[in-house]
Motif scaffolding. Structure first.
Motif, short mmCIF file in Angstrom:
data_model
loop_
_atom_site.label_atom_id
_atom_site.label_comp_id
_atom_site.label_asym_id
_atom_site.label_seq_id
_atom_site.Cartn_x
_atom_site.Cartn_y
_atom_site.Cartn_z
N LYS A 136 0.83 -1.21 0.00
CA LYS A 136 0.00 0.00 0.00
C LYS A 136 0.86 1.26 0.00
CE LYS A 136 -3.76 2.12 2.58
NZ LYS A 136 -4.56 2.05 3.79
N SER A 137 1.99 1.24 0.69
CA SER A 137 2.84 2.43 0.77
C SER A 137 3.75 2.59 -0.43
CB SER A 137 3.67 2.40 2.06
OG SER A 137 4.63 1.37 1.98
N GLU A 138 3.91 1.54 -1.24
CA GLU A 138 4.84 1.62 -2.37
C GLU A 138 4.18 1.56 -3.74
OE1 GLU A 138 8.24 1.97 -2.32
OE2 GLU A 138 8.08 2.29 -0.16
N TYR A 139 3.13 0.80 -3.91
CA TYR A 139 2.66 0.46 -5.25
C TYR A 139 1.25 0.90 -5.61
CZ TYR A 139 6.88 -2.31 -5.22
OH TYR A 139 8.18 -2.70 -5.13
N THR A 140 0.52 1.52 -4.72
CA THR A 140 -0.80 2.01 -5.09
C THR A 140 -0.64 3.32 -5.85
OG1 THR A 140 -1.06 3.19 -3.01
CG2 THR A 140 -1.95 0.94 -3.11
N SER A 141 -1.66 3.71 -6.60
CA SER A 141 -1.61 4.95 -7.38
C SER A 141 -1.40 6.16 -6.49
CB SER A 141 -2.89 5.12 -8.19
OG SER A 141 -2.98 4.13 -9.17
N GLU A 142 -2.02 6.17 -5.33
CA GLU A 142 -1.88 7.30 -4.42
C GLU A 142 -0.45 7.40 -3.90
OE1 GLU A 142 -4.26 4.90 -3.89
OE2 GLU A 142 -5.97 5.99 -4.71
N ALA A 143 0.16 6.26 -3.55
CA ALA A 143 1.53 6.28 -3.05
C ALA A 143 2.50 6.73 -4.12
CB ALA A 143 1.91 4.89 -2.53
N ALA B 295 1.79 8.62 -6.74
CA ALA B 295 1.55 10.05 -6.99
C ALA B 295 2.22 10.90 -5.91
CB ALA B 295 0.05 10.33 -7.04
N GLU B 296 2.12 10.47 -4.67
CA GLU B 296 2.76 11.20 -3.57
C GLU B 296 4.27 11.24 -3.74
OE1 GLU B 296 2.71 13.55 -0.28
OE2 GLU B 296 0.95 12.75 -1.27
N LYS B 297 4.86 10.12 -4.14
CA LYS B 297 6.31 10.08 -4.35
C LYS B 297 6.72 10.94 -5.53
CE LYS B 297 7.23 5.69 -2.21
NZ LYS B 297 7.97 4.47 -2.26
N VAL B 298 5.93 10.94 -6.59
CA VAL B 298 6.24 11.78 -7.75
C VAL B 298 6.18 13.25 -7.36
CG1 VAL B 298 5.43 12.52 -10.03
CG2 VAL B 298 5.58 10.08 -9.49
N LEU B 299 5.13 13.64 -6.66
CA LEU B 299 4.97 15.04 -6.27
C LEU B 299 6.08 15.49 -5.31
CD1 LEU B 299 1.11 15.26 -5.88
CD2 LEU B 299 2.51 16.16 -7.72
N ASN B 300 6.53 14.59 -4.44
CA ASN B 300 7.61 14.90 -3.51
C ASN B 300 8.99 14.64 -4.11
OD1 ASN B 300 5.85 15.68 -1.48
ND2 ASN B 300 5.68 13.61 -0.69
N TYR C 65 -14.40 21.45 -15.85
CA TYR C 65 -13.45 20.42 -16.24
C TYR C 65 -12.56 20.03 -15.07
CZ TYR C 65 -14.78 21.63 -20.96
OH TYR C 65 -15.49 21.84 -22.09
N GLY C 66 -12.20 18.79 -15.04
CA GLY C 66 -11.25 18.26 -14.07
C GLY C 66 -10.46 17.17 -14.76
N TYR C 67 -9.58 16.55 -14.04
CA TYR C 67 -8.82 15.45 -14.64
C TYR C 67 -8.60 14.34 -13.63
CZ TYR C 67 -4.69 17.01 -12.17
OH TYR C 67 -3.80 17.35 -11.19
N LYS C 68 -8.39 13.18 -14.17
CA LYS C 68 -8.06 12.00 -13.38
C LYS C 68 -6.84 11.37 -14.04
CE LYS C 68 -9.89 7.61 -11.79
NZ LYS C 68 -11.00 6.67 -11.91
N TYR C 69 -5.76 11.29 -13.30
CA TYR C 69 -4.53 10.78 -13.88
C TYR C 69 -4.25 9.37 -13.39
CZ TYR C 69 -2.79 12.27 -9.36
OH TYR C 69 -2.62 12.43 -8.01
N GLU C 70 -3.52 8.64 -14.22
CA GLU C 70 -3.07 7.31 -13.84
C GLU C 70 -1.57 7.26 -14.06
OE1 GLU C 70 -3.53 2.74 -15.31
OE2 GLU C 70 -5.26 4.03 -15.45
#
Length: 109
Positions: A26-33, A35-40, A101-106
């Motif tokens: 969950k902390s390494e491979y989910t989309s949210e994790a 995205a958090e690593k990319v943003l940081n 408009y909004g967006y959803k990224y993967e």
């Protein structure tokens, strides 16, 4: 130690190990994790690919609700660009129709 105690201890160890594996996943491979690593920028480098990307969207008539009493249409996928979905919300407020408009990224690893 009897067999019952060993079985109970083994079960507890398996459950604890499964919890740790799930937390790691969950902390390494989910989309949210990710995205958090990319943003940081934690292990990732973020670069601007292009400053402006023109997007041409055609609004289909069935997306527009002409009856004010009908619920508004939400999260209609209007376009897909660079693994991101451009989402459209349509709201009818009397004589005016609003588009939001909004967006959803993967994120692909």
């Amino acid at each position: 130690m009897n067999n019952r105690s060993r079985a109970l201890l083994s079960t507890v160890i398996v459950i604890v190990a499964a919890i740790f594996i799930y937390q790691y996943y969950k902390s390494e491979y989910t989309s949210e994790a990710i995205a958090e690593k990319v943003l940081n920028q934690d292990g990732y480098t973020v670069t601007l690919r292009s400053e402006h990307i023109p997007v041409e969207i055609f609004v289909k008539p069935e997306w527009i609700t002409f009856n004010v009493d009908e619920p508004m249409k939400k999260d209609i996928q209007a376009a897909e660009i660079h693994n991101s979905n451009l989402l459209l919300d349509v709201v009818n407020r009397g004589n005016d129709i609003y588009f939001s408009y909004g967006y959803k990224y993967e994120i692909v690893r």
